[in-house]
Enzyme design. Structure first.
Site, short mmCIF file in Angstrom:
data_model
loop_
_atom_site.label_atom_id
_atom_site.label_comp_id
_atom_site.label_asym_id
_atom_site.label_seq_id
_atom_site.Cartn_x
_atom_site.Cartn_y
_atom_site.Cartn_z
N GLU D 48 0.86 -1.19 0.00
CA GLU D 48 0.00 0.00 0.00
C GLU D 48 0.89 1.23 0.00
O GLU D 48 1.77 1.37 0.82
CB GLU D 48 -0.99 0.01 1.18
CG GLU D 48 -0.38 -0.13 2.55
CD GLU D 48 -1.35 0.19 3.70
OE1 GLU D 48 -2.19 1.09 3.55
OE2 GLU D 48 -1.23 -0.47 4.76
N ASP D 59 -3.17 8.55 11.61
CA ASP D 59 -1.79 8.04 11.66
C ASP D 59 -1.04 8.51 12.89
O ASP D 59 -1.23 9.64 13.36
CB ASP D 59 -1.04 8.49 10.40
CG ASP D 59 -1.42 7.64 9.20
OD1 ASP D 59 -1.20 6.41 9.26
OD2 ASP D 59 -1.96 8.21 8.23
#
Ligand SMILES: Cc1ncc(COP(=O)(O)O)c(C=O)c1O
Ligand SMILES: Cc1ncc(COP(=O)(O)O)c(C=O)c1O
Lengths: 410, 254, 410, 254
Positions: D48, D59
């Site tokens: 990815e 994140d």
């Protein structure tokens, strides 16, 4: 108050002859206002549209639980415009000044709150304004000085004597005798020559009138005790007055214990034997003075309590045993402030924190059926420099050091 | 002899009298002694000696500082009495005490009068004691034969002056203008009509004080007032040029 | 709001799956509260006993005279406990948190006011509290940081990105996805994923409800215009909502013009063509972003307006032309603040001063028969470091330098 | 061939697949190229590639910093497409784009799908786009045959998982725990029952991500999940030890 301005053995108007006539006019105008129901109505309207009256009575559930005694209610004078009860008095005097047609106001200030309130009133009423403030207090309450100036007031640091409240009062009187024709001296507390003690207490009595109604509404009956800090005594008189004739309500004034009642570094006039009767700053009361009648240095972490005298009305109530007086030390005050912030999310001014500290010592011993009221005379924001300093907050210090360096380098 | 009488007698030979003001213990009793000697030598008619107070509300910067410095040097009320007694012994002119009411109140009003009378003090000037607040004070003044000097101000109404005059003895202290001690006054038209009002209101001699600094000022008062009061001016003189400058200065005033 | 949380083309809930369930619960609890008249009653009681509601509507007579147009009324959210309208939202969410049984709250803050309000609520409700604040804002609003910490909150400076409000929001979301089970994220403005924009606006709507009643009482009819500053949009939604269906009331949102609309250094989302539709921080609105969809740096002298997005409800009202948007530059804002202090004795927060600046540009052209309302979202005390700095006050600088030296030397 | 089919085929020979994560343009496309080469060499099954976004809300610190640094270096969406196309050309494993929804929305949803399809990208992972918000996105995914990778979380109810599964293609990304990327996860009893719930809810292969750092972690997943996702771990490795450390690290995982 008798015709000479005395409350029992206390009070009076020990004023220079230059001021005689202006006091006559002031007394007459004040008497007219007291008789005129429209005046009080105008006052109430002003306070409810410009300031935030009625101020709330807050049930401090966490503090109550913490101490396990009476229910604690806090009268929220901190929510007044400008952050303290001082606004009540100043706005009232502002209306009086308008009636008297004077164009300039002066005031003394200790904590800066009365100066803030006066500068604010002067801006709103379009008056010239000069504020006298002891140099030491200018340092302790720097943010207030900044705002007063921004509102157009001239702030004069007083470098005489102890550089605190009493010296600012002297200096304001010096201004007044010079500019008496167009100037009104907006006295900041329930002290000074008559009619100030009574007049200031009258304007402040709105606190107790509201509080009595509120406590009955929330608690179902009168409180067991009412606590207030005592500097000059205006917030105390303000909250006490309404309860004076209530038999089961005990009134407790908390004075500034500074480094302790035995330390000599305090401002305890009524709850320790250090003070004796005297006459200064225009009135007779209990003063902290030496045997020759020279005023002593006082000390309190709270600029607004750091004062040698006390309201003559309170001296009278003390003598009559209608009000009990206690004191709280600087350390007890910081602890009370800390606890109140953590448990209730409320930041009392250092002055007001004395009332909290006084109440905290006793409230646990009262019955759960009872309630007490603590008068929170003001908010602590103004004290950030003192409080952050006292708590030795390292990131605050770093912040100030960095800012200072930035300013030094350009 | 009563203070008023004493002054009236002097007025028979002089067109205007001079009263000076010193702050006791400032810069020291030593210097006070010398200054008073020179003042008396140069023909000052009356001296008011201020017992310092920590809150001299009606005084301007010069006298305020003198009060503070004197207290900082440790001056006590007791020392002021001793010094007063010494001056009365040494010199023939009348000496007054000027002070704020708390000094008297704290000492005990009657005790204070008694002690002052023993020292030979002839009058008291107490700027923060209006007659309304001074019932016992005025009684004691009468009893101990110490003149209570009352004060007229430009803001006093005619009625008020009459009322004050009724309580006063010795002379009336006419404050030349609004304000505190030390700043220059204008002896203008308004001032003249003020003095005329004073004259009408009382039979007592009129002393004029606040801001008198020079021979011209004093000349301007002649015929209108009975006594000129020199306050801050000599105190400043002593501070800047020393005690020896006082004699010549006073000599130059008349 | 439709079932997916959209207002016209704007809004929604673009949230990580971890949060799905907690949003379900939040939406359900919120729906229950909206239906339950007792909830609103409980809210009103809390706000009138702990904060100072209803806040006054002040007739600014001097400013009105100065501009010579419509009568200026100021809605005084500055008199709320903690000093800004933020309290309205936070206390409402606090009641919700209690119902949901969560034990911890987190929040982002820009001006520090929302952080202050949340720390305060957490203290009162006995909740753990963490506040995320961009490092730049920590510096701009140091006093607020100090108080949050004293009330027991942990303040985490966020050093990512632009170190302002949007970065604090990201960081708060990171905390939330980690501690979702026991933690509620008290979103501070009418932005973020649904139901926040609507929920926050609902709590804030108390401002307009009161103001409408007050203006009719004092002025006799509805105002001609209502002005509010627009950061995220909560105080604007709060005061606008009640007037949305009043035909003759024009609503004006004032955005942060920073150094000017053409400078690139501003936070104008709706009143300039710099912003474009986007999706970030959980919702769809007009964002200041580049062609790739990366958020731009924004600038405002007011930390609370220094934000890339804007309430989706306002984007919808803008698109429908139901609210007009304008902007005021930093300089215009400082001038408006100065004038308001001098003429009215009132110190608006820098954020709120945008509403004043916006109104001042137009009010002179309105008829004397009309009135306008300016929403004073908060008080300026918190901004002392920024304001004293901006006015280059020399005695303030000296004071800080001296304090800094004192702290450096021990 | 569709992504799911491709993975299922690989699963016939391998007990668990490996997916790795890189942030495009961080530290540079040059390094990305080398890292991917080593990953593919060492048998990574799927990669990815994150198109950086200024607000990477889901994140943790490592990937957040990678996003910021990549953008600060000037990375554009266009460059990401070109690079993606190049990787698809060069390597046979499937490549996915991971990014936040605004990147797609701002580009134009359909334009983004079209361009990605041209580049040969096989799936999209968009952590801030729940299916409720992705009606047109899911339609376009279908139209352009790009697998929309949906996400399960430990907080997802069984019903929710079923619902998500209905929208998903390729595989399901099972977030191992609450929180953001980067921190270690505990693969404990709770985790096992979570994975069992995932398995029941969907027929799609299960990828497990968030905090997988070692061979042990991967071994622990065998038999329970179909693919392990290594994210922050290799990104940190590249940052601290350089691209060359990646090959040996990947080799050591199986
Ligand atoms: C907040 C506050 N409380 C109390 C006081 C003490 O004054 P008083 O005793 O007249 O209420 C002050 C004086 O400045 C003050 O600012
Ligand atoms: C006083 C004040 N006004 C306005 C704002 C802007 O927020 P909003 O647009 O949500 O009212 C803030 C935000 O911190 C604030 O503190």
């Amino acid at each position: 108050m008798d015709t000479n301005g005395f409350f029992g053995n206390w009070g009076g108007a020990y004023i220079p002859e230059v001021l005689h006539q202006t006091f006559q006019e002031l007394k007459e105008e004040y008497a007219r206002c007291r008789k005129d129901p429209e005046f009080w109505q105008e006052y109430l309207t002003l306070m409810s549209t410009y300031s935030c009256r009625p101020t709330p009575l807050t049930h401090a559930e966490n503090l109550s639980r913490h101490f396990g005694g009476a229910d604690i209610y806090i009268k929220r004078e901190d929510l007044n415009h400008t952050g303290a009860h001082k606004a009540n008095n100043v706005m009232g005097q502002g209306l009086l000044v308008k009636r008297m047609g004077k164009k300039r106001v002066i005031a003394e200030t200790g904590a800066g709150q009365h100066g803030m309130a006066t500068a604010t009133m002067a801006a709103k009423f379009g008056l010239d304004c000069t504020i006298y403030m002891g140099e030491e207090d200018v340092l302790r309450q720097r943010p207030n000085v900044f705002w007063m100036e921004k509102m157009g007031a001239t702030v004069v640091p007083v470098t005489d004597g102890s550089q605190t409240l009493k010296d600012a009062i002297n200096e304001a009187f010096r201004d007044w005798v010079t500019n008496v024709d167009d100037t009104h001296y907006v006295f900041g507390t329930a002290c000074g020559p008559a009619p100030f003690p009574e007049m200031v207490s009258w304007f402040q009595s709105i606190i107790g009138i509201e509080a009595a109604e509120q406590i009955v509404k929330y608690h179902g009956k009168m409180p067991r005790r009412v606590y207030a800090c005592v500097g000059g005594g205006s917030n105390a008189m303000g909250v006490f007055k309404r309860f004076l004739d209530e038999d089961d309500v005990e009134l407790v004034g908390v004075e500034a214990g500074g480094h302790g009642a035995d330390s000599g570094a305090h401002a305890i006039r009524l709850s320790s034997p250090d003070a004796t009767p005297g006459v200064a700053q225009g009135y007779k009361t209990m003063f902290l003075q030496d045997n020759d009648g020279q005023m002593k240095q006082t000390h309190s972490v709270a600029a607004g309590l750091d004062y040698v005298g006390v309201s003559p009305i309170l001296s009278d109530l003390w003598e009559q045993k209608k009000v009990r007086f206690e004191s709280a030390t600087d350390d007890e005050v910081m602890a009370a402030l800390d606890l109140t912030m953590k448990l209730e999310g409320i930041i009392p001014a250092l002055e007001s924190s004395h009332a909290f500290a006084g109440a905290f010592k006793e409230v646990g011993k009262l019955s759960k059926e009872d309630a007490i009221i603590i008068n929170q005379s003001g908010r602590g924001d103004k004290d950030i420099f003192t409080i952050a300093h006292a708590f030795e907050d390292p990131s605050w210090k770093k912040f100030i050091i960095d800012r200072g360096k930035e300013y030094s380098s350009n | 002899m009563q203070l008023e009488q004493q002054l009236q007698e002097k007025l028979e030979t002089r067109d205007i009298l001079l009263m000076t003001h010193i702050v006791l213990g400032y810069p020291s009793f030593e210097v006070n002694r010398e200054v008073i000697r020179q003042m008396v030598n140069e023909g000052v008619d009356c001296i008011e000696m201020q017992i310092p107070f920590s809150e001299p509300m009606a005084d301007g910067p010069v006298i305020l500082k003198a009060n503070q410095d004197s207290l900082a040097a440790g001056t006590t009320v007791e020392e002021c009495f001793s010094f007063g007694a010494e001056m009365v012994q040494k010199h023939t002119i009348p000496f007054l005490f000027m002070t704020y009411y708390n000094i008297i109140f704290k000492y005990g009003e009657e005790a204070f009068f008694k002690r002052a009378a023993e020292c030979g003090i002839r009058g008291f000037i107490v700027p923060d004691l209006p007659p309304e607040m001074g019932k016992t004070f005025l009684e004691l003044a009468d009893r101990y034969d110490i003149a209570p000097i009352l004060i007229f101000a430009p803001t006093s109404t005619d009625d008020r002056m009459k009322q004050l005059s009724g309580y006063g003895r010795g002379f009336i202290y006419c404050v030349a203008r609004r304000g505190v001690t030390g700043k220059k006054s204008d002896f203008d038209h308004d001032f003249d009509s003020y003095l005329a009002r004073c004259r009408t209101a009382t039979e007592l001699p009129l002393a004029v004080g606040f801001g008198i600094q020079s021979k011209e000022d004093i000349d301007a008062l002649k015929g209108k007032a009975d006594m000129a009061v020199i306050g801050s001016r000599t105190i400043k003189l002593v501070a800047t040029e020393g005690a020896d400058a006082v004699g010549p200065f006073i000599a130059g005033l008349r």
